[in-house]
Design an enzyme around this catalytic site. Structure first.
Site, PDB file in Angstrom:
ATOM      1  N   LYS A 168      57.901-105.788  48.890  1.00  0.00           N
ATOM      2  CA  LYS A 168      57.401-104.459  49.282  1.00  0.00           C
ATOM      3  C   LYS A 168      57.097-104.400  50.777  1.00  0.00           C
ATOM      4  CE  LYS A 168      55.476-103.731  44.641  1.00  0.00           C
ATOM      5  NZ  LYS A 168      54.264-103.777  43.813  1.00  0.00           N
ATOM      6  N   SER A 207      56.648-108.688  44.377  1.00  0.00           N
ATOM      7  CA  SER A 207      56.041-107.643  45.223  1.00  0.00           C
ATOM      8  C   SER A 207      55.976-107.981  46.704  1.00  0.00           C
ATOM      9  CB  SER A 207      54.635-107.328  44.730  1.00  0.00           C
ATOM     10  OG  SER A 207      54.733-106.507  43.600  1.00  0.00           O
ATOM     11  N   TYR A 264      64.585-100.792  43.131  1.00  0.00           N
ATOM     12  CA  TYR A 264      63.276-101.465  43.117  1.00  0.00           C
ATOM     13  C   TYR A 264      63.338-102.799  42.362  1.00  0.00           C
ATOM     14  CZ  TYR A 264      58.409-102.347  41.820  1.00  0.00           C
ATOM     15  OH  TYR A 264      57.196-102.943  41.616  1.00  0.00           O
TER      16      TYR A 264
END
Ligand code: GLU
Length: 308
Positions: free
Chosen positions: A66, A63, A190
């Protein structure tokens, strides 16, 4: 201040605790990682680099990616991005579905999974998934000033095969029109962005633009405006650790973004960018020893944005 001595003291203090926490076993490829690992690196805005432990070992940044995808999306669509995703702490787990239904497909912030998937969908516009992945990889190599950053295809595949919750979140948002591409395309990008493999040293260098008002002081590359760097830092402080964000701000007091690979990127604005990694996670999915290491660092340096 002798930053190398500070890092050495943190490492010495944490060494007996190596192995604490639980690796992220919901992604099979990450379940294989030895939790007894620790690395930390500090890249200062005046061009120095300090590191300790396995700071050169690549790990799955998950993450933390991100932050880089958000930077890319803001560069493409500017403030219009905030029609697709909010800017508030979620207070729910990183992959929560409940809140998304209540808020009609607009995720709370760009750092929970749903929000990050919507941001990725924005970057995908006008591209084939493969091109968007390439653009993202080039961007991270550019901010890190390091061509050796790679995507770990095994991790990407592992998550593609098992990421049922992310498929649920993405389908849910598609039903509300907040995902505009085929779900498998958006998630394909993603999963690859999350599978980026970087070391603490690479990560610390890649975060320098956030510590230095948008421009990497080592390369002179202007990545974002000072205002945008400040705002990304604000989001990291409020939302970078899921429903552990309040506790992280309380204990560490620095903008930071964690990943379930056990890494954390933290920013001491004006001073330094810090990469830390230890795979064992705490209950809310943030690196157990990585969080403690940053707490010790903030205490020993007085770098908290709220003062010493
Ligand atoms: N790829 C992970 C997922 O989507 C990212 C989660 C994280 O690092 O917190 O579940």
């Amino acid at each position: 201040m002798d930053l190398q001595a500070v890092l050495d003291s943190i490492y010495a203090e944490l060494s007996p605790r190596l192995g604490e926490g639980k690796v992220a076993d919901y992604i099979p490829q990450l379940a294989k990682i030895d939790p007894h690992q620790f690395g930390m690196a500090i890249a200062t805005t005046d061009g120095k680099l300090y590191s300790v432990g396995s700071a050169d070992t690549g790990f799955s940044i998950q993450s933390i990616s991100k932050v880089f995808m958000l930077t890319l999306a803001l560069g493409k669509v500017g403030e219009g991005l905030w029609k697709r995703v909010g800017r508030e702490p979620s207070g729910t787990s990183f992959n929560s579905i409940v809140q998304l239904e209540r808020e009609e497909g607009i995720p709370r912030n760009p750092f929970i999974n749903a929000g990050a998937i919507a941001v990725t969908d924005v970057v995908l516009s006008g591209h084939a998934p493969r091109e968007a992945i390439g653009e993202f990889l080039r961007f991270v190599r550019y901010v890190a000033d390091d061509e050796s950053v790679v995507i770990d295809d095994k991790v990407a595949r592992s998550e593609t095969e098992t990421g049922f919750r992310n498929f649920a979140l993405a389908n849910f948002m598609r039903a509300y029109g907040n995902i505009q591409h085929p779900v498998e395309h958006t998630l394909g990008v993603y999963f690859h962005q999350c599978a980026l493999s970087m070391s603490c040293i690479q990560l610390a260098r890649a975060g320098l633009y956030l510590a230095a008002q948008g421009t990497n002081p080592l390369t002179g590359h202007s990545v974002v405006s000072p205002k945008r760097a400040r705002r990304i830092n604000a989001l990291m402080l409020m939302c970078g650790h899921y429903d552990g964000s309040g506790d992280f701000a309380y204990r560490v007091g620095l903008p930071g973004k964690s990943g379930v690979g056990g890494g954390i990127l933290a920013v001491a604005p004006g001073i330094a960018s810090i990469g830390v990694w230890s795979p064992g996670l705490n209950k809310v999915g943030n690196s157990q020893l990585g969080s403690v290491a940053l707490e010790l660092l903030a205490a020993r340096t007085g770098w908290s944005v709220f003062g010493d």
